[in-house]
Design an enzyme around this catalytic site. Structure first.
Site, short mmCIF file in Angstrom:
data_model
loop_
_atom_site.label_atom_id
_atom_site.label_comp_id
_atom_site.label_asym_id
_atom_site.label_seq_id
_atom_site.Cartn_x
_atom_site.Cartn_y
_atom_site.Cartn_z
N GLU A 129 -1.00 23.19 48.29
CA GLU A 129 -1.26 24.64 48.34
C GLU A 129 -0.18 25.40 47.58
O GLU A 129 0.95 24.92 47.48
CB GLU A 129 -1.26 25.12 49.79
CG GLU A 129 -2.62 25.47 50.34
CD GLU A 129 -3.25 26.72 49.76
OE1 GLU A 129 -2.98 27.08 48.60
OE2 GLU A 129 -4.06 27.34 50.48
N ASP A 130 -0.54 26.56 47.08
CA ASP A 130 0.47 27.43 46.47
C ASP A 130 1.28 28.13 47.55
O ASP A 130 2.50 28.19 47.47
CB ASP A 130 -0.20 28.45 45.53
CG ASP A 130 -1.34 29.22 46.18
OD1 ASP A 130 -1.75 28.89 47.30
OD2 ASP A 130 -1.83 30.18 45.56
N ASP A 173 0.29 31.70 54.05
CA ASP A 173 0.59 33.06 54.48
C ASP A 173 0.21 33.17 55.96
O ASP A 173 1.02 32.88 56.83
CB ASP A 173 -0.20 34.01 53.57
CG ASP A 173 0.07 35.47 53.84
OD1 ASP A 173 1.07 35.78 54.49
OD2 ASP A 173 -0.72 36.32 53.38
N PHE A 189 4.56 40.37 49.17
CA PHE A 189 3.48 39.87 48.32
C PHE A 189 4.10 39.33 47.04
O PHE A 189 4.95 39.97 46.43
CB PHE A 189 2.50 41.00 47.98
CG PHE A 189 1.27 40.51 47.29
CD1 PHE A 189 0.28 39.86 47.99
CD2 PHE A 189 1.12 40.68 45.93
CE1 PHE A 189 -0.85 39.38 47.35
CE2 PHE A 189 -0.01 40.21 45.26
CZ PHE A 189 -0.99 39.56 45.99
N ARG A 197 -1.39 35.20 37.02
CA ARG A 197 -1.21 33.78 37.35
C ARG A 197 -0.40 33.06 36.29
O ARG A 197 0.22 32.04 36.55
CB ARG A 197 -2.57 33.08 37.45
CG ARG A 197 -3.44 33.59 38.60
CD ARG A 197 -4.64 32.65 38.76
NE ARG A 197 -5.70 33.20 39.58
CZ ARG A 197 -5.76 33.12 40.91
NH1 ARG A 197 -4.81 32.53 41.57
NH2 ARG A 197 -6.77 33.64 41.57
P1 IMP Z 1 -3.62 32.34 54.23
O1 IMP Z 1 -4.98 31.82 54.61
O2 IMP Z 1 -3.41 33.73 54.79
O3 IMP Z 1 -2.49 31.42 54.58
O4 IMP Z 1 -3.62 32.59 52.68
C1 IMP Z 1 -3.79 31.60 51.82
C2 IMP Z 1 -4.13 32.04 50.42
O5 IMP Z 1 -3.97 33.44 50.17
C3 IMP Z 1 -3.16 31.38 49.50
O6 IMP Z 1 -3.60 30.10 49.17
C4 IMP Z 1 -3.11 32.32 48.34
O7 IMP Z 1 -4.11 31.98 47.41
C5 IMP Z 1 -3.36 33.68 48.93
N1 IMP Z 1 -2.09 34.42 49.14
C6 IMP Z 1 -1.37 34.52 50.28
N2 IMP Z 1 -0.25 35.24 50.11
C7 IMP Z 1 -0.24 35.59 48.80
C8 IMP Z 1 0.69 36.33 47.98
O8 IMP Z 1 1.76 36.82 48.41
N3 IMP Z 1 0.35 36.46 46.68
C9 IMP Z 1 -0.80 35.94 46.15
N4 IMP Z 1 -1.68 35.24 46.88
C10 IMP Z 1 -1.41 35.06 48.19
MG MG Z 2 -4.10 29.16 47.58
#
Ligand code: IMP
Ligand code: MG
Length: 174
Positions: free
Chosen positions: A98-99, A102, A151, A164
């Site tokens: 994963e990148d 969050d 963010f 990106r």
């Molecule tokens: P989560 O389900 O809230 O953990 O979010 C996961 C996805 O949201 C990540 O795989 C990202 O693609 C996107 N995301 C979460 N935080 C950020 C951020 O700060 N910048 C850009 N994309 C984000």
């Molecule tokens: Mg992602």
């Protein structure tokens, strides 16, 4: 962009060094096995490509595509599967790439999806982790950088699908 200011948070050189370390750990932990590295599109594509080229064990790759954000900066919490895997993960050593984690809701969704298919093992690598945002008790096995709730963009991460292609990681100043 859109009147927002972004400042550099993690340089290209730091990202590269950290990826080498993560890849060394993974190569050691999976010695003698043939793991399948599963990237979560779109955000992880650059990290995935850089990580995989540092891996020193035989491995396979596959991809998921999830959606939850739309073009917003805050997670909707509503995860949808846009592209499923092509491979069978039953009996395989699965490593999710994963990148960023969050809220953790996407990872929780993936974990359930994969464990349902009885892999031999399940581990998670994430380049970035926001410990102050996480809403689940998901276990992260390899973390690149723990960062504040800001963010962030660049190195695969987008702001409304753009940015990106930036080589470093930037945070929204606010
Ligand atoms: P989560 O389900 O809230 O953990 O979010 C996961 C996805 O949201 C990540 O795989 C990202 O693609 C996107 N995301 C979460 N935080 C950020 C951020 O700060 N910048 C850009 N994309 C984000
Ligand atoms: Mg992602």
């Amino acid at each position: 962009m859109n009147g927002d200011t972004f400042v550099e948070m993690i340089s290209e050189a730091r990202i590269r060094r950290r990826i080498r370390t993560l890849a060394r750990q993974l190569s050691r932990d999976y010695r003698g096995k043939v793991p399948v590295f599963i990237g979560v599109l779109n955000g992880s594509f650059i990290f995935f490509a850089d990580l995989i080229r540092e891996i020193r064990v035989d491995c396979e790759v596959d991809f998921f595509k999830l959606s939850s954000y739309g073009d917003a900066k805050i997670s909707s919490g509503n995860v949808r599967l846009l592209k499923d895997l092509n491979c069978q993960v039953e009996g395989r050593d699965v490593v999710i790439v994963e990148d960023i984690v969050d809220s953790g809701l996407s990872m929780e969704y993936i974990r359930r999806l994969i464990l349902h298919q009885n892999p031999a093992s399940f581990k998670v690598v994430t380049l970035l982790y926001k410990p102050d945002s996480v809403k689940t008790d998901i276990r992260l096995d390899y973390v690149g950088f723990s960062i504040p709730k800001d963010f962030v963009i660049g190195y695969g991460l987008d702001y409304a699908q753009r940015e990106r292609n930036l080589r470093a990681i930037y945070r929204l100043k606010g």
